[in-house]
Design a protein around this motif. Structure first.
Motif: not given
Length: 113
Positions: A52-63, A41-42, A107-110
Motif C-alpha cells: 500500500x502507499x502508506x506502507x511503502x512510505x512508512x517503510x522508506x522512512x524507516x529505512x 522487518x519493515x 514507523x515500526x508501530x505504524x
C-alpha cells in the motif's frame, strides 16, 4: 568539602577510562543491530502484508532513518575505537541518534497497526 569537582575530574588527562569506551562501543553496535532488525522487518511487513502507499512510505522512512542512525553510530564507534580518551558525544549527534531511534519505533508501530 574538598576534592575535585566532577567536570574537572572528567578532563583529567591521566584518568584511565578502563573498559567504559569498549562497553559503550559494544552498546552502539547492539543498538545498530536492533535498528537493522526494525528496518528488515519493515521491509518484510510491506512486501508480505500487501503493498500500500502508506506502507511503502512508512517503510522508506524507516529505512532512511536507519541509514541516518547508522551514520551517527559509525562515527561514534570509530571515535571510541581510535581515540585513547574519546571526546564527549556532541549534543547534535546525540539528538540525531535519539530522533532516528524514536522515529524508527513510530514507523515500526505504524506498520504493525
Amino acid at each position: 568539602m574538598g576534592g575535585v569537582s566532577a567536570p574537572a575530574a572528567r578532563r583529567d588527562p591521566d584518568r584511565d577510562p578502563g573498559l567504559q569506551p569498549e562497553r559503550t562501543r559494544l552498546a552502539w553496535r547492539r543498538t545498530t543491530l536492533s535498528g537493522t532488525v526494525v528496518a528488515v522487518l519493515a521491509v518484510k511487513t510491506v512486501l508480505h502484508g500487501g503493498v500500500s502507499a502508506a506502507g511503502v512510505v512508512a517503510c522508506a522512512l524507516c529505512c532512511v532513518l536507519w541509514l541516518g542512525f547508522l551514520r551517527v553510530a559509525h562515527r561514534r564507534i570509530h571515535t571510541l575505537s581510535t581515540a585513547p580518551s574519546p571526546a564527549a558525544f556532541a549534543p547534535r549527534h546525540a539528538a540525531a541518534a535519539v530522533l532516528c531511534t524514536v522515529a524508527m519505533a513510530v514507523c515500526g508501530a505504524a506498520l504493525v497497526l
